[in-house]
Structures are given as structure tokens and as C-alpha cells.
Design an enzyme around this catalytic site. Structure first.
Site, PDB file in Angstrom:
ATOM      1  N   SER A  41       0.847  -1.191   0.000  1.00 31.44           N
ATOM      2  CA  SER A  41       0.000   0.000   0.000  1.00 31.44           C
ATOM      3  C   SER A  41       0.880   1.237   0.000  1.00 31.44           C
ATOM      4  CB  SER A  41      -0.908   0.002   1.234  1.00 31.44           C
ATOM      5  OG  SER A  41      -1.722   1.155   1.256  1.00 31.44           O
ATOM      6  N   LYS A  88      -3.762  -7.582   3.114  1.00 27.13           N
ATOM      7  CA  LYS A  88      -3.935  -6.447   2.201  1.00 27.13           C
ATOM      8  C   LYS A  88      -5.360  -6.407   1.657  1.00 27.13           C
ATOM      9  CE  LYS A  88      -2.573  -2.984  -0.431  1.00 27.13           C
ATOM     10  NZ  LYS A  88      -3.475  -2.912  -1.578  1.00 27.13           N
ATOM     11  N   HIS A 100      -7.365  -4.860   4.361  1.00 26.75           N
ATOM     12  CA  HIS A 100      -6.964  -3.445   4.361  1.00 26.75           C
ATOM     13  C   HIS A 100      -7.758  -2.662   3.329  1.00 26.75           C
ATOM     14  CE1 HIS A 100      -4.528  -0.307   2.359  1.00 26.75           C
ATOM     15  NE2 HIS A 100      -3.958  -0.057   3.520  1.00 26.75           N
ATOM     16  N   ASN A 101      -7.866  -3.210   2.112  1.00 28.04           N
ATOM     17  CA  ASN A 101      -8.579  -2.503   1.059  1.00 28.04           C
ATOM     18  C   ASN A 101     -10.087  -2.497   1.295  1.00 28.04           C
ATOM     19  OD1 ASN A 101      -6.021  -2.354  -0.030  1.00 28.04           O
ATOM     20  ND2 ASN A 101      -6.703  -2.719  -2.114  1.00 28.04           N
ATOM     21  N   GLU A 124     -10.590   0.275   3.554  1.00 24.38           N
ATOM     22  CA  GLU A 124     -10.408   1.496   2.765  1.00 24.38           C
ATOM     23  C   GLU A 124     -11.701   1.859   2.031  1.00 24.38           C
ATOM     24  OE1 GLU A 124      -8.242   1.821  -1.330  1.00 24.38           O
ATOM     25  OE2 GLU A 124      -6.724   1.934   0.251  1.00 24.38           O
TER      26      GLU A 124
END
Length: 301
Positions: A121, A173, A176-177, A180
Site C-alpha cells: 500500500s 492487504k 486493508h482494502n 479502505e
């Protein structure tokens, strides 16, 4: 340390430059020869073939792939393997599905190759700010790569970590997204509500800057939002079409499989899908149903 890098898009190129500035030898390949020529002009080694990339690296080699998830990753690995030796390492730094990562790891390990997944990221800001990296893989594969991760990260021991076995980096990840997505949706909805309150004549740029200091909702995402609003306060020239690169929907699928309630992330994904529908059929269906049971007015096109 030497590192090969495949994929010199904006993010890949900035990673290469950060590594060069950190004292590492970078050998970069891309189908765009202008990108490889520019890499060479800045002091790294740009090459036009995978054969040249491998030849310019000393064994045991480490090659970092920054290509779109899915078939491009498999095709790149298939082209690399005949050129590499046992003990070499392939790092997938893109947004691959963690299940694909585990499959690739299981296929490569018996052949004597290391495979490491690195959820990365930082986007276009990584050259300046550093990259946040979530690394998965066998310790014997990951540990020798510490100098690379330490150089790319915001600090030597900050913003990155070996989070688990193969697939763990891409799994983290992915989540994480998904988070987001939800954060972006929350900011977007909040600013939309303030914009709609026309009697108060609220200055969205001013408010975004107020929230940047001391507010519980301050974040780097808010900083970027404030900068974007200052450049284009009314969002002129933009259409309400929001793509998704896959991680949000994968997060939702995992939540369902794990029996974890994730309504906010799920709804943020649904809103992205809705943004792509022109005069969408769903809302027209609701309109005609309201008319059928209650005689409510229907707005004609």
C-alpha cells in the site's frame, strides 16, 4: 542488495527509484521501453527482456512482480521459471487473491523456488512517504529480503511486517482494502450531506482542513480528500463511476465464508457497483412497486 522488478507502472517505477536511492541495485523490465530507458537514465538497469533481467542478477536472485492479479501473474511466473535457478525467490507485490498465492507457493516450493507475497500500500505517494507492506511466506524466504522491505517502508522497523505464512500478506492487504472502501464511503457520504444542506452554505474545503487537525476522523485519506477538494471543490468534469479492483468483493466473500458480519464494507462495495448503472433497473423497479401499492407518483424519463 540486488532486486529484479517486473512492471514499471507508476507504483513500480517509484518503488524502483526508492530502492535505488536506498543503495540497492535494481534491474527493471517492462514492455514499455520508454519506462526501461528512463529507469536506466536515473541510475538503475532497465532491460527489454526477462532473459536480460535474470542475467543481470546474481544468484540467489530475488525478482519482484508488480503486474495485475490473475493470469498476468501466472504467465509472468511461467516465463521466469526456465530462466531462474533453485533457491531463487519470486515476490508478488500486487493485489493477488490470497488463494492464488497459496496455490502458486504450493506449486513452486517442490521445484526449489521461494515464493513470497507482499501486499503493498502506498500508491503514487510511496516514493516520498514509503510503502506499507504486509508480507507472507516461509521465514527462510522472507528473512533474506529484510533489507528490501526496510528500504521501501516508511521506516526501517515501521509500516511493514512478516504477518504469516504464504497467502497471509495478500489476505491482510485484501482486508486493508475492504476497510479502505468503507472509509472512503463514509467520507463521501458525510461531505454529500453537508453539500446538500444549502441554507448553511458550508465550505467543504474549509471543513476538511478543520478536521485534519485534532479531529477523531483525521487520517491520511482525509488529507488527500482535502487536497482534492481544494483543487476541484465542485468535482467538475467527473462522472459518478467508481471502479473496484477486486479486494473489496474478496473481503466480503471471506466475511460470508467466516460468518463475520461486515455490513459497512459490504454496503460500500454495493455502492460502487451501483455507481456504474445508468438509470439503474433496481431503482426503477422500486418506483413502480410504490406506484402499484400506494399510488405514489412515478417520475417519467
Amino acid at each position: 542488495m540486488e532486486i529484479g522488478l517486473i512492471g514499471l507502472g507508476k507504483m513500480g517505477f517509484n518503488m524502483a527509484e526508492r530502492l535505488r536511492l536506498g543503495g540497492h541495485k535494481v534491474v527493471g523490465f517492462d514492455f514499455n521501453k520508454e519506462a526501461t530507458a528512463r529507469l536506466t537514465s536515473l541510475g538503475s538497469v532497465g532491460v527489454d527482456t526477462l532473459e536480460d533481467l535474470v542475467k543481470n542478477l546474481s544468484a540467489p536472485r530475488a525478482v519482484w512482480i508488480m503486474v495485475p492479479e490473475g493470469d498476468p501473474v501466472d504467465q509472468t511466473i511461467a516465463r521466469l521459471l526456465p530462466l531462474m535457478q533453485q533457491g531463487d525467490t519470486i515476490i508478488d507485490g500486487g493485489n493477488s487473491n490470497y488463494k492464488d498465492t497459496q496455490r502458486r507457493h504450493a506449486a513452486l516450493k517442490p521445484q526449489g523456488f521461494h515464493f513470497v507475497d507482499c501486499g503493498t500500500s502506498g500508491g503514487i505517494w510511496g516514493l516520498k512517504e514509503g510503502y506499507s507492506m504486509m508480507v507472507g511466506g516461509d521465514p527462510e524466504a522472507v528473512n533474506p529480503l529484510f533489507p528490501i522491505f526496510e528500504t521501501l517502508a516508511p521506516g526501517k522497523a515501521e509500516g511493514w511486517g512478516h504477518v504469516g505464512p504464504s497467502g497471509a500478506g495478500h489476505f491482510v492487504k485484501m482486508v486493508h482494502n475492504g476497510i479502505e472502501y468503507a472509509m472512503m464511503q463514509g467520507y463521501a457520504e458525510g461531505f454529500s450531506i453537508m453539500k446538500a444542506k444549502t441554507p448553511l452554505n458550508l465550505d467543504l474545503v474549509q471543513i476538511s482542513k478543520i478536521w485534519q487537525k485534532g479531529s477523531v476522523v483525521r487520517s491520511w485519506l482525509l488529507d488527500l480528500t482535502a487536497d482534492a477538494l481544494e483543487k476541484n471543490p465542485t468535482l467538475d468534469g467527473l462522472t459518478a463511476f467508481v471502479p473496484d479492483s477486486g479486494e473489496g468483493r474478496w473481503t466480503v466473500f471471506e466475511a460470508i465464508d467466516l460468518n463475520v458480519s461486515a455490513p459497512v464494507i459490504t454496503e460500500s462495495l454495493i455502492r460502487r457497483l451501483r455507481s456504474r448503472e445508468d438509470n439503474n433497473f433496481t431503482d426503477r423497479m422500486i418506483s413502480i412497486q410504490r406506484n402499484a401499492f400506494g399510488g405514489h407518483a412515478v417520475k417519467k424519463a
